[in-house]
Design a protein around this motif. Structure first.
Motif, PDB file in Angstrom:
ATOM      1  N   ILE A  84       1.417   3.260 -10.646  1.00 43.85           N
ATOM      2  CA  ILE A  84       0.528   2.144 -10.307  1.00 43.85           C
ATOM      3  C   ILE A  84       1.293   0.855 -10.565  1.00 43.85           C
ATOM      4  N   GLY A  85       1.428   0.049  -9.528  1.00 49.31           N
ATOM      5  CA  GLY A  85       2.234  -1.162  -9.579  1.00 49.31           C
ATOM      6  C   GLY A  85       1.624  -2.304 -10.365  1.00 49.31           C
ATOM      7  N   HIS A  86       2.420  -3.365 -10.527  1.00 51.71           N
ATOM      8  CA  HIS A  86       2.072  -4.453 -11.432  1.00 51.71           C
ATOM      9  C   HIS A  86       0.961  -5.380 -10.963  1.00 51.71           C
ATOM     10  N   GLU A  87       0.676  -5.472  -9.686  1.00 54.39           N
ATOM     11  CA  GLU A  87      -0.389  -6.366  -9.224  1.00 54.39           C
ATOM     12  C   GLU A  87      -1.584  -5.604  -8.655  1.00 54.39           C
ATOM     13  N   VAL A  88      -1.660  -4.318  -8.889  1.00 51.09           N
ATOM     14  CA  VAL A  88      -2.792  -3.535  -8.389  1.00 51.09           C
ATOM     15  C   VAL A  88      -4.051  -4.001  -9.104  1.00 51.09           C
ATOM     16  N   TYR A  89      -5.102  -4.223  -8.321  1.00 50.18           N
ATOM     17  CA  TYR A  89      -6.394  -4.622  -8.867  1.00 50.18           C
ATOM     18  C   TYR A  89      -7.405  -3.553  -8.490  1.00 50.18           C
ATOM     19  N   ALA A  90      -8.059  -2.972  -9.488  1.00 49.47           N
ATOM     20  CA  ALA A  90      -9.055  -1.926  -9.219  1.00 49.47           C
ATOM     21  C   ALA A  90     -10.336  -2.242  -9.980  1.00 49.47           C
ATOM     22  N   GLU A  91     -11.441  -2.173  -9.269  1.00 50.44           N
ATOM     23  CA  GLU A  91     -12.736  -2.359  -9.912  1.00 50.44           C
ATOM     24  C   GLU A  91     -13.140  -1.049 -10.591  1.00 50.44           C
ATOM     25  N   GLU A  92     -14.376  -0.931 -11.008  1.00 52.53           N
ATOM     26  CA  GLU A  92     -14.826   0.195 -11.840  1.00 52.53           C
ATOM     27  C   GLU A  92     -14.769   1.550 -11.140  1.00 52.53           C
ATOM     28  N   ASN A  93     -14.609   2.574 -11.984  1.00 48.68           N
ATOM     29  CA  ASN A  93     -14.697   3.988 -11.606  1.00 48.68           C
ATOM     30  C   ASN A  93     -13.662   4.430 -10.573  1.00 48.68           C
ATOM     31  N   LEU A  94     -12.421   4.068 -10.809  1.00 47.97           N
ATOM     32  CA  LEU A  94     -11.321   4.558  -9.990  1.00 47.97           C
ATOM     33  C   LEU A  94     -10.926   5.940 -10.506  1.00 47.97           C
ATOM     34  N   THR A  95     -10.782   6.902  -9.594  1.00 42.46           N
ATOM     35  CA  THR A  95     -10.321   8.245  -9.939  1.00 42.46           C
ATOM     36  C   THR A  95      -9.067   8.536  -9.139  1.00 42.46           C
ATOM     37  N   VAL A  96      -7.993   8.936  -9.832  1.00 34.97           N
ATOM     38  CA  VAL A  96      -6.740   9.265  -9.168  1.00 34.97           C
ATOM     39  C   VAL A  96      -6.251  10.633  -9.638  1.00 34.97           C
ATOM     40  N   TYR A  97      -5.570  11.323  -8.742  1.00 33.45           N
ATOM     41  CA  TYR A  97      -5.000  12.642  -9.026  1.00 33.45           C
ATOM     42  C   TYR A  97      -3.486  12.528  -9.132  1.00 33.45           C
ATOM     43  N   GLN A  98      -2.810  13.668  -9.333  1.00 29.83           N
ATOM     44  CA  GLN A  98      -1.371  13.658  -9.559  1.00 29.83           C
ATOM     45  C   GLN A  98      -0.598  13.177  -8.335  1.00 29.83           C
ATOM     46  N   HIS A  99       0.554  12.590  -8.617  1.00 31.87           N
ATOM     47  CA  HIS A  99       1.507  12.107  -7.616  1.00 31.87           C
ATOM     48  C   HIS A  99       0.934  11.035  -6.697  1.00 31.87           C
ATOM     49  N   VAL A 100      -0.012  10.267  -7.180  1.00 31.50           N
ATOM     50  CA  VAL A 100      -0.545   9.143  -6.416  1.00 31.50           C
ATOM     51  C   VAL A 100       0.324   7.921  -6.705  1.00 31.50           C
ATOM     52  N   THR A 101       0.614   7.153  -5.661  1.00 41.38           N
ATOM     53  CA  THR A 101       1.356   5.908  -5.810  1.00 41.38           C
ATOM     54  C   THR A 101       0.530   4.765  -5.239  1.00 41.38           C
ATOM     55  N   LEU A 102       0.306   3.744  -6.062  1.00 40.95           N
ATOM     56  CA  LEU A 102      -0.375   2.524  -5.630  1.00 40.95           C
ATOM     57  C   LEU A 102       0.601   1.386  -5.876  1.00 40.95           C
ATOM     58  N   GLY A 103       1.036   0.732  -4.813  1.00 46.70           N
ATOM     59  CA  GLY A 103       2.033  -0.309  -5.014  1.00 46.70           C
ATOM     60  C   GLY A 103       2.167  -1.241  -3.853  1.00 46.70           C
ATOM     61  N   GLY A 104       3.097  -2.156  -3.983  1.00 47.61           N
ATOM     62  CA  GLY A 104       3.276  -3.202  -2.989  1.00 47.61           C
ATOM     63  C   GLY A 104       4.341  -2.872  -1.973  1.00 47.61           C
ATOM     64  N   SER A 105       4.399  -3.733  -0.995  1.00 53.56           N
ATOM     65  CA  SER A 105       5.490  -3.696  -0.031  1.00 53.56           C
ATOM     66  C   SER A 105       6.028  -5.118   0.037  1.00 53.56           C
ATOM     67  N   ARG A 106       7.297  -5.239   0.036  1.00 52.96           N
ATOM     68  CA  ARG A 106       7.916  -6.554  -0.086  1.00 52.96           C
ATOM     69  C   ARG A 106       7.584  -7.478   1.085  1.00 52.96           C
ATOM     70  N   GLY A 107       7.252  -8.701   0.732  1.00 50.84           N
ATOM     71  CA  GLY A 107       7.070  -9.732   1.735  1.00 50.84           C
ATOM     72  C   GLY A 107       5.686  -9.833   2.346  1.00 50.84           C
ATOM     73  N   GLU A 108       4.816  -8.890   2.091  1.00 51.47           N
ATOM     74  CA  GLU A 108       3.469  -8.956   2.654  1.00 51.47           C
ATOM     75  C   GLU A 108       2.491  -9.371   1.567  1.00 51.47           C
ATOM     76  N   TYR A 109       1.748 -10.444   1.837  1.00 51.95           N
ATOM     77  CA  TYR A 109       0.747 -10.915   0.890  1.00 51.95           C
ATOM     78  C   TYR A 109      -0.533 -11.206   1.633  1.00 51.95           C
ATOM     79  N   ARG A 110      -1.625 -11.177   0.907  1.00 49.24           N
ATOM     80  CA  ARG A 110      -2.922 -11.391   1.512  1.00 49.24           C
ATOM     81  C   ARG A 110      -3.901 -11.832   0.439  1.00 49.24           C
TER      82      ARG A 110
END
Length: 161
Positions: A84-110
């Motif tokens: 899980i990357g440094h700027e990931v924002y998650a509200e309540e009750n997030l459930t994740v399983y093994q080998h999940v990747t949450l992260g950024g891609s360079r140069g894209e912002y929103r």
């Protein structure tokens, strides 16, 4: 406090399950170490936060950046290989399983809900299954389920913003 909500998600309100979770559940221990490193970061003890983050990586093979913002009710199911990357924002009750990747891609912002981010913004009650990757400024709506092995890179997954 977030850790109380996390424990409640793991134990479903049962005192017996809560005690077993605290003593014997490595996924809950991963969440606890993430919460501890996050608190250290928020009180400007970044070197200590990095040490706790590193321990989490070594002990549980979960790379959850202490700068990510994950609300209460965070539940990991089989957390090996979790990133899980440094700027990931998650509200309540997030459930994740093994080998999940949450992260950024360079140069894209929103801007999502007033936050300028290059990483995923995840609303309440989202489940992300095994091997899925969510990359870039993706907005996952409340209640969404990301299937195992999915790669999500579109700006809005599911419903339109």
């Amino acid at each position: 406090m977030y850790i109380g909500k996390d424990l409640h998600r793991y134990s479903n309100g049962s005192v017996k399950k809560a005690l077993l979770t605290i003593l014997c559940n490595p996924c809950f221990h991963t969440v606890c170490l993430y919460r501890f490193s996050s608190v250290l970061y928020k009180i400007y003890l970044t070197p200590l936060a990095k040490i706790v983050w590193y321990l989490n990586r070594m002990l549980f093979h979960a790379d959850i950046d202490f700068r990510s913002r994950i609300a209460g009710g965070f539940k990991i199911v089989h957390g090996l290989g979790l990133v899980i990357g440094h700027e990931v924002y998650a509200e309540e009750n997030l459930t994740v399983y093994q080998h999940v990747t949450l992260g950024g891609s360079r140069g894209e912002y929103r801007i999502i809900n007033g936050i300028n981010t290059g990483q995923p913004y995840i609303e309440d009650n989202v489940t992300i299954y095994t091997g899925a990757g969510v990359f870039g400024p993706v907005h996952l709506k409340s209640g969404e389920v990301i299937k195992a092995g999915s790669i999500v890179t579109t700006k809005s997954y599911g419903q339109d913003l």
